[in-house]
Design a protein around this motif. Structure first.
Motif, PDB file in Angstrom:
ATOM      1  N   HIS A  59      29.663  61.828  27.330  1.00 23.69           N
ATOM      2  CA  HIS A  59      29.840  63.264  27.533  1.00 23.69           C
ATOM      3  C   HIS A  59      31.294  63.626  27.246  1.00 23.69           C
ATOM      4  CE1 HIS A  59      29.957  67.147  29.645  1.00 23.69           C
ATOM      5  NE2 HIS A  59      28.630  67.141  29.608  1.00 23.69           N
ATOM      6  N   GLU A  60      31.531  64.819  26.742  1.00 29.02           N
ATOM      7  CA  GLU A  60      32.901  65.205  26.375  1.00 29.02           C
ATOM      8  C   GLU A  60      33.829  65.242  27.586  1.00 29.02           C
ATOM      9  OE1 GLU A  60      32.134  70.068  26.300  1.00 29.02           O
ATOM     10  OE2 GLU A  60      32.618  68.978  24.452  1.00 29.02           O
ATOM     11  N   ASN A  61      33.318  65.598  28.779  1.00 31.42           N
ATOM     12  CA  ASN A  61      34.157  65.562  29.979  1.00 31.42           C
ATOM     13  C   ASN A  61      34.546  64.136  30.339  1.00 31.42           C
ATOM     14  OD1 ASN A  61      33.875  68.304  30.115  1.00 31.42           O
ATOM     15  ND2 ASN A  61      32.543  68.317  31.925  1.00 31.42           N
ATOM     16  N   THR A  62      33.629  63.206  30.111  1.00 29.40           N
ATOM     17  CA  THR A  62      33.936  61.792  30.343  1.00 29.40           C
ATOM     18  C   THR A  62      35.042  61.330  29.416  1.00 29.40           C
ATOM     19  OG1 THR A  62      31.705  61.261  31.132  1.00 29.40           O
ATOM     20  CG2 THR A  62      32.988  59.452  30.186  1.00 29.40           C
ATOM     21  N   MET A  63      34.972  61.699  28.147  1.00 31.89           N
ATOM     22  CA  MET A  63      35.978  61.263  27.185  1.00 31.89           C
ATOM     23  C   MET A  63      37.347  61.837  27.491  1.00 31.89           C
ATOM     24  SD  MET A  63      34.552  59.061  25.358  1.00 31.89           S
ATOM     25  CE  MET A  63      35.991  58.792  24.342  1.00 31.89           C
ATOM     26  N   GLY A  76      26.087  64.837  39.399  1.00 35.09           N
ATOM     27  CA  GLY A  76      26.006  64.621  40.842  1.00 35.09           C
ATOM     28  C   GLY A  76      27.105  63.684  41.269  1.00 35.09           C
ATOM     29  N   HIS A  77      27.089  62.451  40.761  1.00 39.17           N
ATOM     30  CA  HIS A  77      28.166  61.493  41.022  1.00 39.17           C
ATOM     31  C   HIS A  77      29.460  62.008  40.404  1.00 39.17           C
ATOM     32  CE1 HIS A  77      30.104  57.748  41.842  1.00 39.17           C
ATOM     33  NE2 HIS A  77      30.227  57.419  40.569  1.00 39.17           N
ATOM     34  N   THR A  78      29.391  62.474  39.165  1.00 39.29           N
ATOM     35  CA  THR A  78      30.428  63.272  38.520  1.00 39.29           C
ATOM     36  C   THR A  78      29.720  64.437  37.820  1.00 39.29           C
ATOM     37  OG1 THR A  78      30.391  62.188  36.348  1.00 39.29           O
ATOM     38  CG2 THR A  78      31.751  61.153  38.060  1.00 39.29           C
ATOM     39  N   ASP A  79      30.503  65.373  37.302  1.00 41.19           N
ATOM     40  CA  ASP A  79      29.873  66.521  36.637  1.00 41.19           C
ATOM     41  C   ASP A  79      29.324  66.185  35.264  1.00 41.19           C
ATOM     42  OD1 ASP A  79      32.194  66.230  35.182  1.00 41.19           O
ATOM     43  OD2 ASP A  79      33.060  68.166  35.725  1.00 41.19           O
ATOM     44  N   SER A  80      29.662  64.982  34.750  1.00 40.93           N
ATOM     45  CA  SER A  80      29.237  64.628  33.393  1.00 40.93           C
ATOM     46  C   SER A  80      28.494  63.293  33.348  1.00 40.93           C
ATOM     47  CB  SER A  80      30.459  64.559  32.464  1.00 40.93           C
ATOM     48  OG  SER A  80      31.469  63.716  33.020  1.00 40.93           O
ATOM     49  N   HIS A 139      24.224  56.797  39.323  1.00 38.08           N
ATOM     50  CA  HIS A 139      23.405  57.870  39.870  1.00 38.08           C
ATOM     51  C   HIS A 139      22.537  57.342  41.008  1.00 38.08           C
ATOM     52  CE1 HIS A 139      21.608  61.802  39.863  1.00 38.08           C
ATOM     53  NE2 HIS A 139      20.402  61.301  39.788  1.00 38.08           N
ATOM     54  N   CYS A 140      22.110  56.079  40.903  1.00 36.99           N
ATOM     55  CA  CYS A 140      21.405  55.383  41.979  1.00 36.99           C
ATOM     56  C   CYS A 140      22.082  54.031  42.161  1.00 36.99           C
ATOM     57  CB  CYS A 140      19.927  55.166  41.644  1.00 36.99           C
ATOM     58  SG  CYS A 140      18.980  56.673  41.361  1.00 36.99           S
ATOM     59  N   VAL A 141      22.189  53.567  43.406  1.00 33.47           N
ATOM     60  CA  VAL A 141      22.778  52.259  43.666  1.00 33.47           C
ATOM     61  C   VAL A 141      21.810  51.438  44.496  1.00 33.47           C
ATOM     62  CG1 VAL A 141      25.174  53.036  43.503  1.00 33.47           C
ATOM     63  CG2 VAL A 141      24.004  53.199  45.683  1.00 33.47           C
ATOM     64  N   GLY A 142      22.020  50.117  44.502  1.00 32.06           N
ATOM     65  CA  GLY A 142      21.080  49.237  45.164  1.00 32.06           C
ATOM     66  C   GLY A 142      21.167  49.237  46.669  1.00 32.06           C
ATOM     67  N   GLN A 143      22.270  49.692  47.215  1.00 27.80           N
ATOM     68  CA  GLN A 143      22.441  49.693  48.669  1.00 27.80           C
ATOM     69  C   GLN A 143      23.327  50.871  49.053  1.00 27.80           C
ATOM     70  OE1 GLN A 143      23.208  45.913  50.593  1.00 27.80           O
ATOM     71  NE2 GLN A 143      24.732  46.834  51.907  1.00 27.80           N
ATOM     72  N   GLY A 144      22.972  51.564  50.127  1.00 31.87           N
ATOM     73  CA  GLY A 144      23.763  52.713  50.552  1.00 31.87           C
ATOM     74  C   GLY A 144      23.519  53.913  49.661  1.00 31.87           C
ATOM     75  N   SER A 145      24.480  54.803  49.606  1.00 28.15           N
ATOM     76  CA  SER A 145      24.358  56.040  48.832  1.00 28.15           C
ATOM     77  C   SER A 145      25.478  56.133  47.808  1.00 28.15           C
ATOM     78  CB  SER A 145      24.429  57.264  49.767  1.00 28.15           C
ATOM     79  OG  SER A 145      23.394  57.234  50.716  1.00 28.15           O
ATOM     80  N   ASN A 177      28.932  66.860  42.613  1.00 29.77           N
ATOM     81  CA  ASN A 177      28.365  67.928  43.438  1.00 29.77           C
ATOM     82  C   ASN A 177      26.845  67.871  43.317  1.00 29.77           C
ATOM     83  OD1 ASN A 177      27.470  70.382  44.547  1.00 29.77           O
ATOM     84  ND2 ASN A 177      29.360  71.426  43.952  1.00 29.77           N
ATOM     85  N   MET A 178      26.152  67.696  44.438  1.00 29.46           N
ATOM     86  CA  MET A 178      24.699  67.616  44.392  1.00 29.46           C
ATOM     87  C   MET A 178      24.058  68.961  44.017  1.00 29.46           C
ATOM     88  SD  MET A 178      23.835  64.543  44.816  1.00 29.46           S
ATOM     89  CE  MET A 178      22.064  64.691  45.091  1.00 29.46           C
ATOM     90  N   THR A 179      24.765  70.050  44.229  1.00 31.77           N
ATOM     91  CA  THR A 179      24.245  71.364  43.829  1.00 31.77           C
ATOM     92  C   THR A 179      24.028  71.415  42.331  1.00 31.77           C
ATOM     93  OG1 THR A 179      25.439  72.403  45.661  1.00 31.77           O
ATOM     94  CG2 THR A 179      24.639  73.841  43.913  1.00 31.77           C
ATOM     95  N   ILE A 180      24.957  70.784  41.586  1.00 38.20           N
ATOM     96  CA  ILE A 180      24.815  70.736  40.129  1.00 38.20           C
ATOM     97  C   ILE A 180      23.576  69.973  39.743  1.00 38.20           C
ATOM     98  CG2 ILE A 180      25.883  69.915  37.984  1.00 38.20           C
ATOM     99  CD1 ILE A 180      28.586  70.176  39.295  1.00 38.20           C
ATOM    100  N   LEU A 181      23.317  68.876  40.454  1.00 41.22           N
ATOM    101  CA  LEU A 181      22.153  68.044  40.161  1.00 41.22           C
ATOM    102  C   LEU A 181      20.866  68.829  40.320  1.00 41.22           C
ATOM    103  CD1 LEU A 181      20.681  65.338  39.702  1.00 41.22           C
ATOM    104  CD2 LEU A 181      20.929  64.895  42.146  1.00 41.22           C
ATOM    105  N   PHE A 182      20.713  69.512  41.467  1.00 40.58           N
ATOM    106  CA  PHE A 182      19.463  70.195  41.733  1.00 40.58           C
ATOM    107  C   PHE A 182      19.278  71.421  40.858  1.00 40.58           C
ATOM    108  CE2 PHE A 182      19.842  67.921  45.867  1.00 40.58           C
ATOM    109  CZ  PHE A 182      18.661  67.196  45.770  1.00 40.58           C
ATOM    110  N   SER A 183      20.379  72.042  40.458  1.00 40.44           N
ATOM    111  CA  SER A 183      20.258  73.216  39.595  1.00 40.44           C
ATOM    112  C   SER A 183      19.918  72.828  38.159  1.00 40.44           C
ATOM    113  CB  SER A 183      21.579  74.005  39.585  1.00 40.44           C
ATOM    114  OG  SER A 183      22.634  73.235  39.036  1.00 40.44           O
ATOM    115  N   SER A 184      20.106  71.514  37.823  1.00 39.88           N
ATOM    116  CA  SER A 184      19.833  71.075  36.460  1.00 39.88           C
ATOM    117  C   SER A 184      18.464  70.445  36.307  1.00 39.88           C
ATOM    118  CB  SER A 184      20.892  70.045  36.026  1.00 39.88           C
ATOM    119  OG  SER A 184      20.790  68.870  36.807  1.00 39.88           O
ATOM    120  N   THR A 185      17.717  70.282  37.437  1.00 34.84           N
ATOM    121  CA  THR A 185      16.408  69.625  37.370  1.00 34.84           C
ATOM    122  C   THR A 185      15.299  70.657  37.464  1.00 34.84           C
ATOM    123  OG1 THR A 185      16.465  69.309  39.766  1.00 34.84           O
ATOM    124  CG2 THR A 185      17.269  67.508  38.385  1.00 34.84           C
TER     125      THR A 185
END
Length: 374
Positions: A290-294, A329-333, A350-356, A366-374
């Motif tokens: 993603h361009e934000n990642t770069m 969610g974890h990051t914006d990009s 985005h998902c991990v094997g233990q914990g959150s 931001n989790m708000t971004i995640l839910f607004s994009s699904t």
């Protein structure tokens, strides 16, 4: 140190090519409608149970042919009889329902962490009477039919668990044109998707970040009429190992085809620290991010060009189609990859094997971004 499982391969007395699979118990409910309303398809795998150390050495236990000559594990240290009795009880069977037992394979798991790895002892026996009443809890399957389930996934179809893949399917596939260094431990599930934990600057209690390598052994030519943003013979996802493990990463890159795609799910150091090594070893590699990642990746990590992706693009690897998924969610990009044929999702953090998974608010997490994009 590791914990151990015992997995059982029970052969069909009337068809030597078939073995028994047990329907796995679904995970417990969360008492949350959002989660509990989802009904997953049935998962079938080899029957297995925890293998504990032997505390009472007074009884001889069950004889496992070939175990005495194994240099990888000493089964006399474990209570195989208790574990095997427990496995067979799940099937409604008893020990005397099965003929001789033999050691089939011992698999040492890679150190994914944060807990101890789980190594698996596979033993094989043949059921003496194949007309047992399974009550829908188990079924006979062949390696070929299990492979079909893995490679031709359909909505709501039954699924095959990892023990079948470890024990039987991976060994049945044709050898790939590339092989990893024998000193590296990894997991291949589903076939063609290699997950290799590399020591990284990740957050405690974790010590490693998964390097994902997609290089299918069986090249498909049925990819449809898709336009691809990139195509290659192999794919690396999130090369984020620490500096002292860069030599291992060099060996991995040297094993892979030159026409290489590199995919970065997000910019965190434990996912990109090895980019500079790939750039030096294979300057012709194609980087997707993603361009934000770069914008957040330093020039010292990657100074060459890249292809920007934002979601819904298709890439072609060894004749197989993967689709880029926008997963903020974890990051914006944050990005993910979907292997279309097997419905396998490569998710990064985005998902991990233990914990959150943590939300990096400094990078738009931001989790708000995640839910607004699904």
């Amino acid at each position: 140190m590791a914990t151990h499982n015992l997995a059982v391969i029970l052969k069909n007395p009337s068809n030597d090519a078939e073995f028994l699979l047990l329907k796995q118990t679904p995970p417990p409910k969360f008492s949350e409608d959002q989660y509990d309303s989802y009904v997953d398809s049935d998962l079938w795998d080899l029957p297995s149970t925890l293998l504990n150390l032997q505390h009472d050495h007074s009884h001889p236990g069950i004889v496992i042919q070939g175990a005495q000559s194994s240099h990888n594990i000493d089964l006399t240290k474990f209570d195989v009889q208790l574990a095997l009795t427990g496995v067979l009880e799940k099937l409604g069977l008893k020990v005397n329902d099965v003929g001789e037992w033999s050691l089939f394979k011992y698999v040492e798991e890679a150190e994914f962490g944060p807990g101890f790895p789980v190594n698996t002892v596979f033993i094989m026996g043949k059921l003496l009477d194949g007309n047992q009443n399974c009550q829908g809890l188990w079924k006979w399957m062949s390696t070929e039919s299990c492979l079909t389930w893995l490679l031709e996934v359909k909505p709501c179809s039954d699924r095959v668990g990892p023990l079948v893949v470890l024990a039987l399917i991976n060994d049945s596939l044709q050898s790939a044109a590339w092989t990893l260094p024998p000193t590296l431990r990894y997991q291949e599930y589903p076939p063609g998707v290699v997950i290799l934990p590399m020591r990284s600057k990740t957050r405690k209690p974790f010590l490693t970040t998964n390097l994902v390598i997609f290089a299918p052994k069986q090249v498909s030519d049925t990819v449809g009429d898709c336009s691809f943003v990139a195509h290659g013979d192999a794919l690396i996802v999130d090369p984020g190992c620490r500096h002292e493990y860069h030599e291992e990463l060099k060996q991995i890159v040297a094993c892979l085809p030159e026409k290489l795609i590199v995919f970065v799910t997000h910019h965190h150091l434990d996912h990109v620290e090895g980019l500079s090594i790939i750039q030096k070893c294979n300057p012709n590699a194609t980087l997707l991010a993603h361009e934000n990642t770069m914008r957040r990746i330093g020039k010292g990590d990657w100074s060459l060009g890249y292809t920007s992706v934002s979601g819904e693009e298709d890439i072609l690897v060894g004749g197989h189609r993967l689709t880029v998924i926008f997963a903020p969610g974890h990051t914006d990009s944050h990005m993910a990859l979907l292997d279309v044929s097997t419905n396998s999702l490569i998710v990064g953090d985005h998902c991990v094997g233990q914990g959150s998974a943590a939300l990096d608010i400094t990078s738009g997490g931001n989790m708000t971004i995640l839910f607004s994009s699904t």
